[in-house]
Design an enzyme around this catalytic site. Structure first.
Site, PDB file in Angstrom:
ATOM      1  N   LYS A  41      -3.395   9.675 -11.759  1.00 47.22           N
ATOM      2  CA  LYS A  41      -2.451   9.802 -12.865  1.00 47.22           C
ATOM      3  C   LYS A  41      -1.948   8.437 -13.324  1.00 47.22           C
ATOM      4  O   LYS A  41      -1.348   8.323 -14.381  1.00 47.22           O
ATOM      5  CB  LYS A  41      -1.234  10.649 -12.410  1.00 47.22           C
ATOM      6  CG  LYS A  41      -1.637  12.035 -11.944  1.00 47.22           C
ATOM      7  CD  LYS A  41      -0.413  12.751 -11.294  1.00 47.22           C
ATOM      8  CE  LYS A  41      -0.856  14.091 -10.744  1.00 47.22           C
ATOM      9  NZ  LYS A  41       0.188  14.696  -9.899  1.00 47.22           N
ATOM     10  N   GLY A  42      -2.202   7.429 -12.493  1.00 47.26           N
ATOM     11  CA  GLY A  42      -1.558   6.129 -12.687  1.00 47.26           C
ATOM     12  C   GLY A  42      -1.886   5.415 -13.981  1.00 47.26           C
ATOM     13  O   GLY A  42      -1.094   4.620 -14.486  1.00 47.26           O
ATOM     14  N   ASP A  97      -6.980  -2.715  -5.956  1.00 48.37           N
ATOM     15  CA  ASP A  97      -6.406  -3.243  -4.718  1.00 48.37           C
ATOM     16  C   ASP A  97      -7.578  -3.675  -3.825  1.00 48.37           C
ATOM     17  O   ASP A  97      -8.116  -4.767  -4.001  1.00 48.37           O
ATOM     18  CB  ASP A  97      -5.547  -2.123  -4.112  1.00 48.37           C
ATOM     19  CG  ASP A  97      -4.710  -2.546  -2.929  1.00 48.37           C
ATOM     20  OD1 ASP A  97      -5.082  -3.499  -2.249  1.00 48.37           O
ATOM     21  OD2 ASP A  97      -3.675  -1.908  -2.659  1.00 48.37           O
ATOM     22  N   LYS A 125      -4.583  -6.749  -7.597  1.00 45.60           N
ATOM     23  CA  LYS A 125      -4.103  -7.339  -6.338  1.00 45.60           C
ATOM     24  C   LYS A 125      -5.297  -8.048  -5.706  1.00 45.60           C
ATOM     25  O   LYS A 125      -5.835  -7.620  -4.674  1.00 45.60           O
ATOM     26  CB  LYS A 125      -3.600  -6.238  -5.396  1.00 45.60           C
ATOM     27  CG  LYS A 125      -2.237  -5.681  -5.767  1.00 45.60           C
ATOM     28  CD  LYS A 125      -1.729  -4.719  -4.696  1.00 45.60           C
ATOM     29  CE  LYS A 125      -0.294  -4.333  -4.973  1.00 45.60           C
ATOM     30  NZ  LYS A 125       0.225  -3.319  -4.031  1.00 45.60           N
ATOM     31  N   PHE A 146       4.634  -3.780  -3.031  1.00 42.74           N
ATOM     32  CA  PHE A 146       4.482  -2.434  -3.579  1.00 42.74           C
ATOM     33  C   PHE A 146       5.053  -2.408  -4.996  1.00 42.74           C
ATOM     34  O   PHE A 146       6.192  -2.782  -5.228  1.00 42.74           O
ATOM     35  CB  PHE A 146       5.196  -1.412  -2.692  1.00 42.74           C
ATOM     36  CG  PHE A 146       4.970   0.003  -3.135  1.00 42.74           C
ATOM     37  CD1 PHE A 146       3.769   0.651  -2.879  1.00 42.74           C
ATOM     38  CD2 PHE A 146       5.961   0.686  -3.839  1.00 42.74           C
ATOM     39  CE1 PHE A 146       3.550   1.950  -3.302  1.00 42.74           C
ATOM     40  CE2 PHE A 146       5.756   1.995  -4.272  1.00 42.74           C
ATOM     41  CZ  PHE A 146       4.547   2.624  -3.997  1.00 42.74           C
ATOM     42  N   ARG A 159       6.605   7.189 -12.600  1.00 39.95           N
ATOM     43  CA  ARG A 159       5.483   6.715 -13.422  1.00 39.95           C
ATOM     44  C   ARG A 159       5.936   6.449 -14.860  1.00 39.95           C
ATOM     45  O   ARG A 159       5.300   5.716 -15.598  1.00 39.95           O
ATOM     46  CB  ARG A 159       4.360   7.762 -13.457  1.00 39.95           C
ATOM     47  CG  ARG A 159       3.694   8.017 -12.121  1.00 39.95           C
ATOM     48  CD  ARG A 159       2.469   8.912 -12.319  1.00 39.95           C
ATOM     49  NE  ARG A 159       2.025   9.532 -11.087  1.00 39.95           N
ATOM     50  CZ  ARG A 159       1.204   8.972 -10.199  1.00 39.95           C
ATOM     51  NH1 ARG A 159       0.735   7.770 -10.414  1.00 39.95           N
ATOM     52  NH2 ARG A 159       0.851   9.604  -9.106  1.00 39.95           N
TER      53      ARG A 159
HETATM   54  P1  XMP Z   1      -8.169   0.449  -4.029  1.00 34.91           P
HETATM   55  O1  XMP Z   1      -7.648  -0.108  -2.719  1.00 34.91           O
HETATM   56  O2  XMP Z   1      -9.230   1.476  -3.782  1.00 34.91           O
HETATM   57  O3  XMP Z   1      -6.911   1.210  -4.554  1.00 34.91           O
HETATM   58  O4  XMP Z   1      -8.578  -0.646  -4.959  1.00 34.91           O
HETATM   59  C1  XMP Z   1      -6.520   1.349  -5.825  1.00 34.91           C
HETATM   60  C2  XMP Z   1      -5.445   2.409  -5.817  1.00 34.91           C
HETATM   61  O5  XMP Z   1      -4.416   2.089  -4.856  1.00 34.91           O
HETATM   62  C3  XMP Z   1      -3.155   2.480  -5.324  1.00 34.91           C
HETATM   63  N1  XMP Z   1      -2.232   1.337  -5.277  1.00 34.91           N
HETATM   64  C4  XMP Z   1      -0.924   1.363  -5.598  1.00 34.91           C
HETATM   65  N2  XMP Z   1      -0.136   2.366  -6.048  1.00 34.91           N
HETATM   66  N3  XMP Z   1       1.722   0.880  -6.107  1.00 34.91           N
HETATM   67  C5  XMP Z   1       1.187   2.110  -6.286  1.00 34.91           C
HETATM   68  O6  XMP Z   1       1.929   3.005  -6.709  1.00 34.91           O
HETATM   69  C6  XMP Z   1       0.992  -0.177  -5.663  1.00 34.91           C
HETATM   70  O7  XMP Z   1       1.521  -1.281  -5.496  1.00 34.91           O
HETATM   71  C7  XMP Z   1      -0.404   0.090  -5.395  1.00 34.91           C
HETATM   72  N4  XMP Z   1      -1.407  -0.705  -4.940  1.00 34.91           N
HETATM   73  C8  XMP Z   1      -2.500   0.089  -4.887  1.00 34.91           C
HETATM   74  C9  XMP Z   1      -3.380   2.993  -6.722  1.00 34.91           C
HETATM   75  O8  XMP Z   1      -3.380   4.398  -6.675  1.00 34.91           O
HETATM   76  C10 XMP Z   1      -4.742   2.493  -7.136  1.00 34.91           C
HETATM   77  O9  XMP Z   1      -5.411   3.341  -8.037  1.00 34.91           O
HETATM   78 MG    MG Z   2       0.129   6.345  -6.032  1.00 33.14          MG
END
Ligand code: XMP
Ligand code: MG
Length: 198
Positions: A41-42, A97, A125, A146, A159
């Protein structure tokens, strides 16, 4: 005590960068417009703002993933509905991430027959990357704190916050989420499970 919540990117700066990303993307696509695939949903607030800056007739699609654990498997909770066969696909992500999610997504679009797959991520990140995955368009490189707001959630909430916040103290957020709610929505902000602040 230091501030538990810090605004990392304000609303005007977010909007300005989203418009720039729109221009960059627009300049790169010629001929056929891409299918723009939002990862629920992000990515929703970012995608909504971004597509307004794309001056061509895009088609929108969505998918949703479930992650198990921190470095765990990713499974598809909801799939896209359009045919990707022979199409250019632009994946819209809120944040990259470790890169594991995006790696899975890109592969999925290729399996569906996409001719070209690119990604636009609002946030990166970069220091936390485990797998090297291309991110063709990125909004901001961020640290490893975070982040919350503009699509990013805590326990499914916040969100809809219009700017991006860093949570310096997760315990304060967990114990008193109304403090953050008051900060971003004002006194008396409603929050599930907590009586309205007076
Ligand atoms: P990866 O590690 O697979 O993850 O690249 C990407 C997903 O990790 C979540 N994510 C966050 N969600 N605050 C959040 O609310 C954060 O600081 C954060 N860092 C990573 C997110 O769902 C993303 O799609
Ligand atoms: Mg999340």
């Amino acid at each position: 005590m230091s501030e538990p919540f810090v605004e990392v990117v304000d609303e005007a700066t977010l909007q300005e960068r989203v418009a720039q990303l729109g221009s960059e993307i627009s300049a790169d696509y010629e001929g056929t417009p891409p299918i723009v695939v939002g990862v629920l949903k992000g990515s929703l607030p970012f995608m909504t703002d971004l597509v307004k800056h794309l001056p061509f007739g895009v088609e929108l699609d969505f998918l949703s993933l479930t992650r198990f654990g921190h470095h765990g498997r990713v499974s598809l909770a909801m799939d896209t509905s359009l045919s990707m066969d022979g199409r250019d696909v632009l994946i819209v992500e809120d944040i990259v991430d470790t890169g594991l999610t995006l790696t899975t997504l890109r592969r999925l679009m290729e399996v569906k027959g996409a001719r070209d797959v690119r990604t636009v991520a609002l946030l990166d990140k970069a220091t936390r990357r485990i797998v090297d995955v291309p991110v063709e368009y990125r909004g901001f490189e961020v640290g490893d704190e975070f982040l919350l707001g503009y699509g990013l959630d805590w326990e499914g909430r916040f969100r809809n916050v219009r700017s991006l916040w860093g949570v310096m103290d997760l315990k304060t957020l967990a114990d008193e989420p109304q403090l953050f709610a008051q900060k971003v929505f004002g006194e008396g902000a409603l929050i599930r499970g907590v009586a309205a602040a007076r």
